[in-house]
Design a protein around this motif. Structure first.
Motif, short mmCIF file in Angstrom:
data_model
loop_
_atom_site.label_atom_id
_atom_site.label_comp_id
_atom_site.label_asym_id
_atom_site.label_seq_id
_atom_site.Cartn_x
_atom_site.Cartn_y
_atom_site.Cartn_z
N ALA A 150 56.38 -152.06 23.12
CA ALA A 150 55.21 -151.22 23.39
C ALA A 150 54.68 -150.67 22.07
N HIS A 151 53.49 -151.08 21.72
CA HIS A 151 52.95 -150.70 20.41
C HIS A 151 51.51 -150.19 20.49
N GLY A 152 51.08 -149.77 21.66
CA GLY A 152 49.69 -149.38 21.83
C GLY A 152 49.34 -148.04 21.21
N ALA A 153 48.05 -147.86 20.99
CA ALA A 153 47.55 -146.59 20.46
C ALA A 153 47.67 -145.47 21.49
N ASN A 154 47.99 -145.81 22.71
CA ASN A 154 48.17 -144.81 23.77
C ASN A 154 49.46 -144.02 23.62
N ILE A 155 50.36 -144.46 22.74
CA ILE A 155 51.69 -143.86 22.65
C ILE A 155 51.72 -142.72 21.64
N THR A 156 52.17 -141.56 22.09
CA THR A 156 52.46 -140.43 21.22
C THR A 156 53.97 -140.27 21.18
N ARG A 157 54.58 -140.63 20.06
CA ARG A 157 56.03 -140.45 19.93
C ARG A 157 56.29 -139.23 19.06
N TYR A 158 56.83 -138.22 19.68
CA TYR A 158 57.13 -136.98 18.97
C TYR A 158 58.59 -136.99 18.54
N ARG A 159 58.81 -136.81 17.24
CA ARG A 159 60.16 -136.80 16.68
C ARG A 159 60.50 -135.37 16.27
N PRO A 160 61.23 -134.65 17.12
CA PRO A 160 61.52 -133.24 16.85
C PRO A 160 62.53 -133.06 15.73
N ALA A 161 62.43 -131.95 15.04
CA ALA A 161 63.45 -131.61 14.04
C ALA A 161 64.75 -131.22 14.72
N SER A 162 64.62 -130.61 15.92
CA SER A 162 65.77 -130.23 16.71
C SER A 162 65.44 -130.46 18.17
N GLY A 163 66.40 -130.95 18.92
CA GLY A 163 66.13 -131.20 20.33
C GLY A 163 67.42 -131.37 21.11
N VAL A 164 67.29 -131.40 22.44
CA VAL A 164 68.40 -131.69 23.34
C VAL A 164 67.92 -132.73 24.34
N HIS A 165 68.85 -133.21 25.15
CA HIS A 165 68.55 -134.29 26.08
C HIS A 165 67.61 -133.83 27.19
N GLY A 166 66.63 -134.67 27.50
CA GLY A 166 65.74 -134.43 28.62
C GLY A 166 64.71 -133.34 28.38
N ALA A 167 64.08 -132.91 29.48
CA ALA A 167 63.04 -131.88 29.40
C ALA A 167 63.60 -130.52 29.01
N SER A 168 64.92 -130.39 28.99
CA SER A 168 65.53 -129.14 28.53
C SER A 168 65.16 -128.82 27.09
N THR A 169 64.68 -129.80 26.35
CA THR A 169 64.27 -129.57 24.97
C THR A 169 63.09 -128.61 24.88
N LEU A 170 62.43 -128.34 26.02
CA LEU A 170 61.30 -127.40 26.08
C LEU A 170 61.72 -125.99 26.45
N CYS A 172 63.90 -122.63 25.93
CA CYS A 172 64.57 -121.93 24.83
C CYS A 172 66.01 -121.56 25.14
N ALA A 173 66.34 -121.33 26.39
CA ALA A 173 67.72 -121.02 26.74
C ALA A 173 68.63 -122.23 26.56
N ARG A 174 68.04 -123.42 26.55
CA ARG A 174 68.83 -124.64 26.42
C ARG A 174 68.69 -125.28 25.04
N ASP A 175 67.59 -125.00 24.37
CA ASP A 175 67.36 -125.55 23.03
C ASP A 175 66.74 -124.48 22.14
N PRO A 176 67.52 -123.46 21.78
CA PRO A 176 66.96 -122.34 21.02
C PRO A 176 66.41 -122.73 19.66
N ASP A 177 66.92 -123.77 19.05
CA ASP A 177 66.46 -124.15 17.72
C ASP A 177 65.16 -124.94 17.74
N GLY A 178 64.91 -125.68 18.82
CA GLY A 178 63.76 -126.57 18.80
C GLY A 178 62.69 -126.30 19.83
#
Length: 204
Positions: A150-170, A172-178
């Motif tokens: 998949a190489h389309g211009a429709n793709i937004t790949r966000y590479r976080p400095a800090s993260g956790v698995h799944g939507a928990s990365t959003l 703060c109680a589960r991913d305080p750093d990121g």
């Protein structure tokens, strides 16, 4: 409309801390209990309780299909499918199957979680709508694999400095750093696909 699909062992309550934020952005939300899940993050998965057991990941795809059908029947013109962990792969299958029904896809920690180890890659390559993809930096190789074709211009790949698995990365109680940076990135994507000006998102 945001269709919110939880990760393995969880329920609709995975998204409880985020609903107010999504509402401020102008989105209605539907968070469901898929037939593959449990009590992770609190609450209970009513679908699993009624079924009597947690089903396989792929067996949950009809639940996503039903949520999409529900949203379309109610006239929503902007529908964003949001997946966490195994459902971040299922939303790619959903978008590949229904290219005219889904406005955008957000995939938090996708991977080849099913028996067919090419299924998700093949689906991702067929997705033409705006696609937001991110994961814990430690899991970036899984995203590399999923996006291999998949190489389309429709793709937004966000590479976080800090993260956790799944939507928990959003959350703060589960991913305080990121969480703050990660949520800001996702909010920007939602404003863009929903055509919502930043000023309309409300005071933070």
């Amino acid at each position: 409309m945001l269709l919110l699909f939880h990760q393995a062992g969880a329920s609709r309550h995975e998204y409880d801390p985020l609903i107010a934020t999504f509402t401020k952005l102008g989105y209605d939300t539907l968070a469901i209990d898929q037939r593959s899940g449990g009590s992770l993050f609190g609450g209970r998965n009513r679908t699993v309780v009624k079924l009597g057991h947690s089903a396989s990941y792929l067996e949950a795809l009809p639940d996503l299909e039903a949520a999409l059908t529900w949203a379309r029947a109610r006239g929503y013109r902007t529908i964003v499918a949001v997946g966490s962990s195994y459902t971040s792969s299922l939303v790619l299958l959903l978008a590949a199957r229904h290219p005219q029904a889904i406005t955008a896809v957000a995939s938090f920690s996708p991977g080849e979680y099913f028996a067919d180890k090419n299924l998700v890659k093949q689906a991702a390559a067929k997705v033409t709508v705006p696609l937001y993809v991110t994961t814990d930096p430690a899991e970036s190789e899984r995203v590399d694999e999923v996006l291999r074709d998949a190489h389309g211009a429709n793709i937004t790949r966000y590479r976080p400095a800090s993260g956790v698995h799944g939507a928990s990365t959003l959350v703060c109680a589960r991913d305080p750093d990121g969480c703050k940076a990660n949520l800001a990135s996702f909010e920007a994507f939602l404003r863009k696909v929903g055509d919502v000006p930043a000023s309309a998102a409300g005071a933070r």
